[in-house]
Design a protein around this motif. Structure first.
Motif, PDB file in Angstrom:
ATOM      1  N   SER A  95      21.265   8.011  34.986  1.00  0.00           N
ATOM      2  CA  SER A  95      20.666   9.150  35.702  1.00  0.00           C
ATOM      3  C   SER A  95      20.550   8.858  37.195  1.00  0.00           C
ATOM      4  CB  SER A  95      19.309   9.517  35.109  1.00  0.00           C
ATOM      5  OG  SER A  95      18.376   8.486  35.321  1.00  0.00           O
ATOM      6  N   VAL A  96      20.208   7.631  37.551  1.00  0.00           N
ATOM      7  CA  VAL A  96      20.143   7.264  38.970  1.00  0.00           C
ATOM      8  C   VAL A  96      21.527   7.365  39.600  1.00  0.00           C
ATOM      9  CG1 VAL A  96      19.731   5.341  40.564  1.00  0.00           C
ATOM     10  CG2 VAL A  96      18.066   5.864  38.790  1.00  0.00           C
ATOM     11  N   LEU A  97      22.548   6.873  38.909  1.00  0.00           N
ATOM     12  CA  LEU A  97      23.913   6.971  39.422  1.00  0.00           C
ATOM     13  C   LEU A  97      24.359   8.419  39.585  1.00  0.00           C
ATOM     14  CD1 LEU A  97      25.868   4.156  37.544  1.00  0.00           C
ATOM     15  CD2 LEU A  97      25.419   4.332  39.988  1.00  0.00           C
ATOM     16  N   ILE A  98      24.011   9.242  38.619  1.00  0.00           N
ATOM     17  CA  ILE A  98      24.417  10.650  38.690  1.00  0.00           C
ATOM     18  C   ILE A  98      23.784  11.335  39.890  1.00  0.00           C
ATOM     19  CG2 ILE A  98      24.126  12.882  37.552  1.00  0.00           C
ATOM     20  CD1 ILE A  98      24.682  11.485  34.896  1.00  0.00           C
ATOM     21  N   PHE A  99      22.512  11.090  40.112  1.00  0.00           N
ATOM     22  CA  PHE A  99      21.839  11.795  41.202  1.00  0.00           C
ATOM     23  C   PHE A  99      22.113  11.201  42.575  1.00  0.00           C
ATOM     24  CE2 PHE A  99      19.009  13.367  37.743  1.00  0.00           C
ATOM     25  CZ  PHE A  99      19.299  14.703  37.921  1.00  0.00           C
ATOM     26  N   THR A 100      22.417   9.920  42.674  1.00  0.00           N
ATOM     27  CA  THR A 100      22.642   9.316  43.990  1.00  0.00           C
ATOM     28  C   THR A 100      24.111   9.284  44.383  1.00  0.00           C
ATOM     29  OG1 THR A 100      22.701   7.088  43.044  1.00  0.00           O
ATOM     30  CG2 THR A 100      20.571   7.889  43.864  1.00  0.00           C
ATOM     31  N   PHE A 105      30.738   9.486  40.950  1.00  0.00           N
ATOM     32  CA  PHE A 105      30.652   9.504  39.492  1.00  0.00           C
ATOM     33  C   PHE A 105      31.594  10.551  38.927  1.00  0.00           C
ATOM     34  CE2 PHE A 105      28.635   9.827  35.324  1.00  0.00           C
ATOM     35  CZ  PHE A 105      28.324   8.512  35.070  1.00  0.00           C
ATOM     36  N   LEU A 106      31.643  11.704  39.578  1.00  0.00           N
ATOM     37  CA  LEU A 106      32.537  12.780  39.149  1.00  0.00           C
ATOM     38  C   LEU A 106      34.000  12.355  39.310  1.00  0.00           C
ATOM     39  CD1 LEU A 106      32.304  15.628  38.040  1.00  0.00           C
ATOM     40  CD2 LEU A 106      32.394  16.485  40.364  1.00  0.00           C
ATOM     41  N   ASN A 108      35.094   9.262  39.047  1.00  0.00           N
ATOM     42  CA  ASN A 108      35.379   8.305  37.981  1.00  0.00           C
ATOM     43  C   ASN A 108      35.591   8.986  36.631  1.00  0.00           C
ATOM     44  OD1 ASN A 108      35.297   6.041  39.607  1.00  0.00           O
ATOM     45  ND2 ASN A 108      33.103   5.722  39.277  1.00  0.00           N
ATOM     46  N   LEU A 109      34.984  10.161  36.457  1.00  0.00           N
ATOM     47  CA  LEU A 109      35.190  10.905  35.218  1.00  0.00           C
ATOM     48  C   LEU A 109      36.543  11.614  35.211  1.00  0.00           C
ATOM     49  CD1 LEU A 109      31.682  12.506  34.604  1.00  0.00           C
ATOM     50  CD2 LEU A 109      32.729  10.630  33.365  1.00  0.00           C
ATOM     51  N   LYS A 110      37.174  11.726  36.396  1.00  0.00           N
ATOM     52  CA  LYS A 110      38.478  12.387  36.555  1.00  0.00           C
ATOM     53  C   LYS A 110      38.433  13.795  35.978  1.00  0.00           C
ATOM     54  CE  LYS A 110      40.800   7.998  36.533  1.00  0.00           C
ATOM     55  NZ  LYS A 110      41.579   7.037  35.785  1.00  0.00           N
ATOM     56  N   SER A 111      37.481  14.563  36.451  1.00  0.00           N
ATOM     57  CA  SER A 111      37.239  15.901  35.935  1.00  0.00           C
ATOM     58  C   SER A 111      38.309  16.880  36.403  1.00  0.00           C
ATOM     59  CB  SER A 111      35.864  16.382  36.404  1.00  0.00           C
ATOM     60  OG  SER A 111      35.657  17.704  36.028  1.00  0.00           O
ATOM     61  N   TYR A 112      38.601  17.858  35.549  1.00  0.00           N
ATOM     62  CA  TYR A 112      39.520  18.938  35.887  1.00  0.00           C
ATOM     63  C   TYR A 112      38.789  20.141  36.473  1.00  0.00           C
ATOM     64  CZ  TYR A 112      42.885  16.419  33.000  1.00  0.00           C
ATOM     65  OH  TYR A 112      43.704  15.480  32.469  1.00  0.00           O
ATOM     66  N   VAL A 113      37.484  20.089  36.465  1.00  0.00           N
ATOM     67  CA  VAL A 113      36.655  21.193  36.945  1.00  0.00           C
ATOM     68  C   VAL A 113      36.531  21.087  38.463  1.00  0.00           C
ATOM     69  CG1 VAL A 113      34.349  22.234  36.724  1.00  0.00           C
ATOM     70  CG2 VAL A 113      35.380  21.112  34.768  1.00  0.00           C
ATOM     71  N   ASP A 117      31.375  22.921  40.752  1.00  0.00           N
ATOM     72  CA  ASP A 117      30.969  23.204  39.375  1.00  0.00           C
ATOM     73  C   ASP A 117      30.739  21.905  38.598  1.00  0.00           C
ATOM     74  OD1 ASP A 117      31.231  25.896  39.935  1.00  0.00           O
ATOM     75  OD2 ASP A 117      33.280  26.021  39.130  1.00  0.00           O
ATOM     76  N   GLY A 118      31.597  20.931  38.843  1.00  0.00           N
ATOM     77  CA  GLY A 118      31.445  19.647  38.185  1.00  0.00           C
ATOM     78  C   GLY A 118      30.161  18.953  38.588  1.00  0.00           C
ATOM     79  N   ALA A 119      29.792  19.091  39.862  1.00  0.00           N
ATOM     80  CA  ALA A 119      28.540  18.478  40.334  1.00  0.00           C
ATOM     81  C   ALA A 119      27.335  19.116  39.653  1.00  0.00           C
ATOM     82  CB  ALA A 119      28.432  18.604  41.849  1.00  0.00           C
ATOM     83  N   VAL A 120      27.384  20.428  39.468  1.00  0.00           N
ATOM     84  CA  VAL A 120      26.273  21.114  38.792  1.00  0.00           C
ATOM     85  C   VAL A 120      26.184  20.661  37.335  1.00  0.00           C
ATOM     86  CG1 VAL A 120      25.458  23.369  37.983  1.00  0.00           C
ATOM     87  CG2 VAL A 120      26.286  23.112  40.316  1.00  0.00           C
ATOM     88  N   ILE A 121      27.334  20.594  36.660  1.00  0.00           N
ATOM     89  CA  ILE A 121      27.349  20.162  35.260  1.00  0.00           C
ATOM     90  C   ILE A 121      26.859  18.725  35.149  1.00  0.00           C
ATOM     91  CG2 ILE A 121      28.852  19.638  33.294  1.00  0.00           C
ATOM     92  CD1 ILE A 121      30.570  22.048  34.181  1.00  0.00           C
TER      93      ILE A 121
END
Length: 181
Positions: A95-100, A105-106, A108-113, A117-121
């Motif tokens: 949770s600390v990594l996600i918020f800071t 982090f997004l 590293n997830l290699k998101s297609y979004v 939108d990916g940041a909100v999710i």
């Protein structure tokens, strides 16, 4: 006029709160899995580890419910406590990594979004990780109290009903003790 449950077991409410917190943990962890999968259907290595963490959280909550409901669960009490502490620490770290470091982090997830939108999710998942972190510590505290109550009373709290306790008390009163008060 309120709804109240009267039982002769003073630890009944502690047991019910323990189960309720475990059920919330199950829902929050499964929601985090679905949020992670919504970022990318086939997760990257980072996403896989995030999903694996939530699977461990689910397994811990299920084992906590099983341990609270059966006599055999007392053998695994120490293992459950250690696993719960570790998952709580990792949930807090995630949770600390996600918020800071949301964008890293997004990445590293290699998101297609899209990034916004990916940041909100991802922040929704981070909020659930904070909830999981807090509930893990509540569950640990309640598990400790339930184990303590079982140790002090010398029995399994989940198997004893109010009728059984009443019958045991009557039997103790009627037993021919040599030094009865």
């Amino acid at each position: 006029m309120g709804l109240s449950i009267e039982t002769s077991d003073p630890h009944y409410n502690t047991h019910k709160i323990f189960l309720f917190c475990n059920y919330i943990l199950l829902g929050a962890a499964s929601s985090c899995i679905f949020l992670t999968l919504s970022l990318r259907l086939i997760p990257s290595l980072c996403g896989f580890f995030l999903i694996f963490l939530h699977i461990l959280t689910i397994a811990g909550a299920v084992s906590g419910c099983a341990a609270a409901s059966s006599r055999a669960g007392s053998k695994w009490y120490g293992t459950h406590m250690v696993a719960t502490v570790l998952t709580a620490i990792f949930q807090g770290s995630v949770s600390v990594l996600i918020f800071t470091r949301t964008s890293d982090f997004l990445g590293n997830l290699k998101s297609y979004v899209q990034e916004q939108d990916g940041a909100v999710i991802l922040k929704l998942a981070g909020g659930l990780c904070v909830l999981i972190f807090c509930l893990e510590w509540v569950v640990l505290t309640l598990a400790f109290f339930l184990k303590y109550y079982a140790y002090v009373e010398g029995g399994d709290l989940s198997k004893r009903s109010a009728k059984v306790q009443q019958v045991e008390e009557e039997d103790m009163k009627n037993w021919p003790w040599p030094f009865q008060v």
